[in-house]
Enzyme design. Structure first.
Site, PDB file in Angstrom:
ATOM      1  N   LYS A 254     -63.558 -78.209 -16.805  1.00 26.28           N
ATOM      2  CA  LYS A 254     -64.335 -76.450 -17.162  1.00 26.28           C
ATOM      3  C   LYS A 254     -65.610 -77.037 -16.469  1.00 26.28           C
ATOM      4  O   LYS A 254     -65.712 -75.573 -15.489  1.00 26.28           O
ATOM      5  CB  LYS A 254     -64.881 -75.716 -18.082  1.00 26.28           C
ATOM      6  CG  LYS A 254     -65.142 -76.100 -19.013  1.00 26.28           C
ATOM      7  CD  LYS A 254     -65.087 -74.935 -20.366  1.00 26.28           C
ATOM      8  CE  LYS A 254     -66.304 -75.354 -21.473  1.00 26.28           C
ATOM      9  NZ  LYS A 254     -66.045 -76.600 -22.043  1.00 26.28           N
ATOM     10  N   ARG A 255     -65.952 -78.199 -15.861  1.00 25.85           N
ATOM     11  CA  ARG A 255     -66.728 -77.913 -14.515  1.00 25.85           C
ATOM     12  C   ARG A 255     -66.479 -78.733 -13.816  1.00 25.85           C
ATOM     13  O   ARG A 255     -67.373 -78.941 -12.817  1.00 25.85           O
ATOM     14  CB  ARG A 255     -67.998 -78.661 -16.023  1.00 25.85           C
ATOM     15  CG  ARG A 255     -68.351 -77.930 -16.829  1.00 25.85           C
ATOM     16  CD  ARG A 255     -69.711 -78.866 -17.404  1.00 25.85           C
ATOM     17  NE  ARG A 255     -69.314 -78.751 -18.812  1.00 25.85           N
ATOM     18  CZ  ARG A 255     -68.806 -78.621 -19.743  1.00 25.85           C
ATOM     19  NH1 ARG A 255     -68.072 -80.340 -19.691  1.00 25.85           N
ATOM     20  NH2 ARG A 255     -68.701 -78.519 -20.966  1.00 25.85           N
TER      21      ARG A 255
END
Ligand code: GLU
Length: 484
Positions: A254-255
């Site tokens: 998600k980063r």
């Protein structure tokens, strides 16, 4: 028996593609079997919870159209509360029951003492070493001493020498040995349960029949099965969905700045929830037929857990764009203008143009767009970015006869008062007639000379939107490149 499934987010962050997929498949499973879909909040990791974690999770599930039957804001008194921090007494009661039965024990060891047990071991070994059972085997005398410390955790005593086998809905038969686990903490010193304990108590009390979740939880399953067995509870059916990976096969994080992870970002960028619902449903599931553009009702009707993929699901950005474009194309022009409006407002584009101009702009790009905010980039690409004709395009307009064509075109445009697409179209035609240029030798040079591109939306309308002044300027620039 009624099917009851749940999505159990920890409000340590916002809804992202990975957990939206988990929620979505649970939702589809519930719909398929006319069951209930529950959202339970697993907020026991108090230090990591974020303030609006719960509300934003629920809000974005609803935005995607993943409607739930029960949760913190949709209570069924038989199963409430739906937040683990409001259920602490319940876990305490069950933990005490295990203590009384001798299936769990109090552990007074301090963090330092536990660290000592691992001292000198490699990280890998340290992660696999089991608790020494010092507090379980302590003599009476020693126990009395330890009790004086006051603070303790409650550890579950893993049965020795047994195997845990379950038939995973996705992965088939999976087996773990109890030796791989070791005695683990079910209640922390602060009276808060650990995930693996609370999840079982809740799934049991909430009558959950099927547990569908991410693959990262598969190694937790033997711990959870041991708890079910300790209480003599029926074990639900487990299904662990494979990872979502990027095009290069690496796990989607998600980063990762190259991927949009959070549902809130999709909403902000003007993606359509129905399209995203469709896209996410294809992350690890496939319909039987060829058609992948499916409405929510069609996906529900076709969903089949047997078609959940055993191999990782690839997050294909082109597919994301393609699916979203297909949904965008279905919008009426009015709807499309509304979708684009906030983005045009934010970038101060709307303020400088009439409603009609904005409408024409949106209409021009509608068919090729995938999300609302894209209009801003398309606008900039066409109207703002420095006008530069690339090598290939330049070679094209350097062909014989093109200079003359462009000069005629320029002269005719110069005298045009009512600068609208209809009239511009006529002028292109008249230019062709006068210069005998046809088809690609007519349209392509005109397009390159005013947009610097070989392809794009309807040319007369692009020219109208650019406006007379800008178009004449650009033609001048293009022609200046053609002097020998
Ligand atoms: N709270 C857990 C998570 O967010 C839920 C896991 C489960 O579904 O059992 O990963």
């Amino acid at each position: 028996m009624k099917v009851r499934v749940r999505y159990a987010p920890s409000p340590t962050g916002y809804l992202h593609i990975g957990n939206a997929r988990t929620a979505l498949f649970n939702y589809l499973f519930a719909k398929k079997y006319q069951g209930d879909f529950i959202v339970r909040i697993e907020d026991t990791d108090v230090l990591r919870n974020v303030e609006d974690g719960i509300t934003s999770q629920l809000k974005h599930l609803q935005w995607l159209g993943i409607d739930y039957d029960e949760s913190v804001d949709k209570i069924n008194p038989k199963y409430a509360p739906y937040r683990q921090l409001e259920r602490l007494d319940i876990y305490k009661k069950y933990a005490n029951e295990l203590l009384e039965k001798g299936l769990a024990y109090k552990c007074y060891c301090t963090e330092e003492e536990l660290a000592k047990e691992r001292e000198g071991l490699s990280e890998d070994k340290a992660n696999h070493i089991h608790y020494s059972r010092r507090c379980l085997y302590a003599s009476e005398e020693e126990k009395n001493m330890l009790e004086k410390r006051g603070e303790y955790t409650i550890r579950f005593k893993m049965p020795d020498n047994i195997t845990y086998t379950f038939n995973d809905l996705v992965k088939g038969e999976v087996t773990f040995a109890s030796e791989d686990v070791g005695d683990w903490v079910i209640m922390k010193r602060n009276g808060i349960p650990t995930y693996n304990f609370a999840v079982v108590v809740d799934d049991y009390l909430m009558d959950i029949t099927h547990v569908l979740r991410g693959e990262e939880h598969i190694t937790n399953t033997p711990k959870q099965m041991a708890i079910y067995q300790a209480f003599g509870w029926e074990i639900p059916v487990f299904g662990h969905m494979t990872l979502i990976v990027k095009e290069d096969g690496k796990k989607l994080s998600k980063r990762d700045p190259n991927y949009i992870a959070f549902i809130s970002q999709y909403e902000e960028m003007g993606y359509l929830p129905e399209a995203l619902f469709n896209f996410i449903s294809l992350l690890g599931w496939s319909p039987e037929g060829e058609e992948e553009i499916l409405s929510k009702a069609e996906i529900i009707a076709q969903f089949d857990e047997k078609r959940l993929s055993k191999s990782p699901a690839t997050f294909d950005k082109n597919k994301l764009m393609y699916i979203n474009n297909r949904y965008i194309k279905e919008l009426s022009l009015d709807e499309m203008v509304e979708l684009c409006r906030p983005h045009l407002e934010k970038s101060n584009i709307i303020q400088n143009h009439s409603d009609l101009w904005i409408r024409n702009l949106v209409e021009l790009f509608h068919g090729r767009m995938s999300y609302g905010a894209e209009i801003v980039d398309l606008y900039k690409e066409f109207f703002i970015t420095n006008f530069m004709i690339g090598e290939e395009e330049l070679a094209y307009i350097k062909q014989d006869g093109i200079k003359a064509t462009l000069e005629v075109f320029q002269n005719k445009l110069r005298t045009l008062d009512d600068f609208n697409a209809e009239n511009i179209k006529e002028i292109i035609k008249a230019t062709g007639k006068e210069t005998k240029a046809k088809g690609k030798m007519l349209f392509m040079p005109c397009r390159i000379a005013v947009t610097a591109q070989m392809h794009g939306p309807d040319l007369p309308r692009v020219i109208e939107l650019l406006g007379k002044e800008k178009v004449l300027q650009r033609l001048e620039t293009a022609l200046s490149l053609l002097t020998d």
